[in-house]
Design a protein around this motif. Structure first.
Motif, PDB file in Angstrom:
ATOM      1  N   PRO A 136       9.041   9.274  14.044  1.00 36.96           N
ATOM      2  CA  PRO A 136       9.077  10.367  15.023  1.00 36.96           C
ATOM      3  C   PRO A 136       9.008  11.760  14.403  1.00 36.96           C
ATOM      4  N   LEU A 137       9.625  11.949  13.220  1.00 38.65           N
ATOM      5  CA  LEU A 137       9.587  13.273  12.599  1.00 38.65           C
ATOM      6  C   LEU A 137       8.186  13.629  12.129  1.00 38.65           C
ATOM      7  N   ASN A 138       7.367  12.639  11.871  1.00 35.37           N
ATOM      8  CA  ASN A 138       5.975  12.892  11.510  1.00 35.37           C
ATOM      9  C   ASN A 138       5.233  13.502  12.699  1.00 35.37           C
ATOM     10  N   TRP A 139       5.418  12.906  13.880  1.00 40.87           N
ATOM     11  CA  TRP A 139       4.832  13.460  15.098  1.00 40.87           C
ATOM     12  C   TRP A 139       5.358  14.877  15.349  1.00 40.87           C
ATOM     13  N   LEU A 140       6.669  15.053  15.181  1.00 45.22           N
ATOM     14  CA  LEU A 140       7.298  16.349  15.431  1.00 45.22           C
ATOM     15  C   LEU A 140       6.690  17.444  14.562  1.00 45.22           C
ATOM     16  N   ALA A 141       6.501  17.155  13.279  1.00 49.59           N
ATOM     17  CA  ALA A 141       6.016  18.176  12.348  1.00 49.59           C
ATOM     18  C   ALA A 141       4.624  18.663  12.718  1.00 49.59           C
ATOM     19  N   PHE A 142       3.755  17.755  13.169  1.00 48.66           N
ATOM     20  CA  PHE A 142       2.424  18.193  13.606  1.00 48.66           C
ATOM     21  C   PHE A 142       2.546  19.112  14.826  1.00 48.66           C
ATOM     22  N   GLY A 143       3.487  18.804  15.706  1.00 56.82           N
ATOM     23  CA  GLY A 143       3.709  19.657  16.869  1.00 56.82           C
ATOM     24  C   GLY A 143       4.242  21.022  16.489  1.00 56.82           C
ATOM     25  N   LEU A 144       5.173  21.066  15.542  1.00 58.27           N
ATOM     26  CA  LEU A 144       5.727  22.347  15.102  1.00 58.27           C
ATOM     27  C   LEU A 144       4.646  23.233  14.483  1.00 58.27           C
ATOM     28  N   ASN A 145       3.635  22.606  13.892  1.00 60.53           N
ATOM     29  CA  ASN A 145       2.538  23.366  13.297  1.00 60.53           C
ATOM     30  C   ASN A 145       1.455  23.729  14.306  1.00 60.53           C
ATOM     31  N   GLY A 146       1.676  23.389  15.577  1.00 55.10           N
ATOM     32  CA  GLY A 146       0.790  23.882  16.621  1.00 55.10           C
ATOM     33  C   GLY A 146      -0.315  22.963  17.078  1.00 55.10           C
TER      34      GLY A 146
END
Length: 289
Positions: A136-146
Motif C-alpha cells: 500500500p505504501l508503494n501506491w501511496l508514494a506515487f499519489g503523493l508525487n502527483g
C-alpha cells in the motif's frame, strides 16, 4: 499472450504494453534469459519509439534492463516513451517477490528510482510494477508525487493472486484519488526443464495459468469490466482526469491524513530497539487466586 489496456483522453491515446517483466524472459532457476537484457535505449525501445511517434502515443514498455554504466547490473524496468518518440524516463521495480515460483532476486534486486511520476502530454502517470501492487505504501508514494494514472503491468497466476486482483488496484484508486490500469497476461508457459522453487512442492515445468483480467479502476470506486481470463484482448477507455481533483475535494483524504504520525511510526520501526506500541490489559496475565 497479452491483455493490453489503452486509454483515450481528449482524442489522444496512451498505451501500455504488457509483458512479464520483460518481453521474452522468465525468472526460472535457469539464467539463460539474461541474454535478452538490453539498455533502456535498446532495440525494444527503439522499435516502440517509432510507433509512439507515428500514432502520437505514450507507451510504457517493460524490459529486462542491462545497466551498462554500473557493472551490467540487471533491473526489471519500465521505459516511458513520449508521444514524440522520445524517452521520457524509466522506473525500476521497487519490490522483488520471493514467493512460490517467483524468486526474482535470482535476476535483479530492488529498484533504486524511487516513485517517479512522469508528466506526459496526456497526464501525469506512474508505473507500479507487478508485485509492487501488494504494498500500500508503494501506491501511496506515487499519489503523493502527483500521479493521475498509475499503471500496474503484471504477470501473475491464478493460484497465487487471483482473489486479490480485483481488489488491490481498486482500493488504491480510491485511497489515492487516481486511476489505475491493471494489466495481466494470459496463457501458460511450458519450460523444457522442470524446476523447483524451494517451497517443498514437486518439480514442475510451468508457473501455472496467467489469468489476464486486465481492467481500469477509477477514484470514484467504479471500474470497467475485465478483459478475458483466457484470450488476448485490447481495452480502450475514456478517462476524465478532472475526476482525480474532484474526488480529492470531496473526500479530503490528503487533508485529513496524519502523515506526521505515520512518519514517526515508520522512523521508530526502522530502529533496532523498536518496540510495538501495545498496551496490555494489566489483568490479562494476572494469576487467578
Amino acid at each position: 499472450m497479452h491483455n493490453i489496456l489503452r486509454m483515450q483522453i481528449n482524442d489522444s491515446m496512451m498505451q501500455v504494453q504488457e509483458a512479464w517483466m520483460m518481453p521474452f524472459a522468465f525468472c526460472t532457476r535457469e539464467k539463460r534469459w539474461c541474454e535478452f537484457a538490453e539498455p533502456v535505449n535498446g532495440e525494444s525501445t527503439q522499435f516502440l519509439q517509432e510507433f509512439a511517434r507515428k500514432y502520437n502515443m505514450v507507451i510504457i514498455s517493460s524490459i529486462l534492463e542491462r545497466d551498462i554504466n554500473h557493472g551490467e547490473t540487471l533491473w526489471n524496468t519500465a521505459v516511458i516513451i513520449g508521444n514524440h518518440g522520445n524517452i521520457i524516463g524509466k522506473h525500476r521495480k521497487n519490490h522483488i517477490p520471493r514467493v512460490g515460483d517467483f524468486n526474482e532476486s535470482t535476476y535483479y534486486m530492488e529498484g533504486n528510482t524511487g516513485h517517479p511520476v512522469f508528466e506526459t502530454a496526456y497526464g501525469k502517470i506512474a508505473v507500479n510494477i507487478c508485485y509492487g501492487r501488494h504494498h500500500p505504501l508503494n501506491w501511496l508514494a506515487f499519489g503523493l508525487n502527483g500521479a493521475e494514472i498509475v499503471f500496474n503491468p503484471s504477470a501473475t497466476v491464478g493460484e497465487l493472486s487471483e482473489p486479490m486482483w480485483p481488489i488491490e488496484a481498486r482500493n488504491a484508486a480510491i485511497a489515492n484519488s487516481y486511476f489505475v490500469g491493471s494489466i495481466n497476461r494470459v496463457g501458460t508457459e511450458i519450460f523444457p526443464n522442470p524446476f523447483t522453487s524451494g517451497d517443498g512442492k514437486p518439480q514442475h515445468p510451468d508457473f501455472g495459468h496467467f489469468y489476464g483480467s486486465s481492467h481500469f479502476s477509477a477514484p470514484d470506486a467504479s471500474c470497467t469490466p475485465s478483459l478475458s481470463r483466457y484470450k488476448d484482448g485490447l481495452m480502450i477507455s475514456d478517462m476524465d482526469l478532472n475526476l482525480c481533483r474532484q474526488l480529492k475535494d470531496k473526500w479530503g483524504f490528503r487533508m485529513t491524513a496524519r502523515y506526521e504520525l505515520y512518519a514517526d511510526t515508520l522512523a521508530s520501526y526502522l530502529k533496532p530497539d523498536f518496540e510495538p506500541q501495545v498496551i496490555s490489559d494489566p489483568l490479562l496475565h494476572k494469576k487467578s487466586s
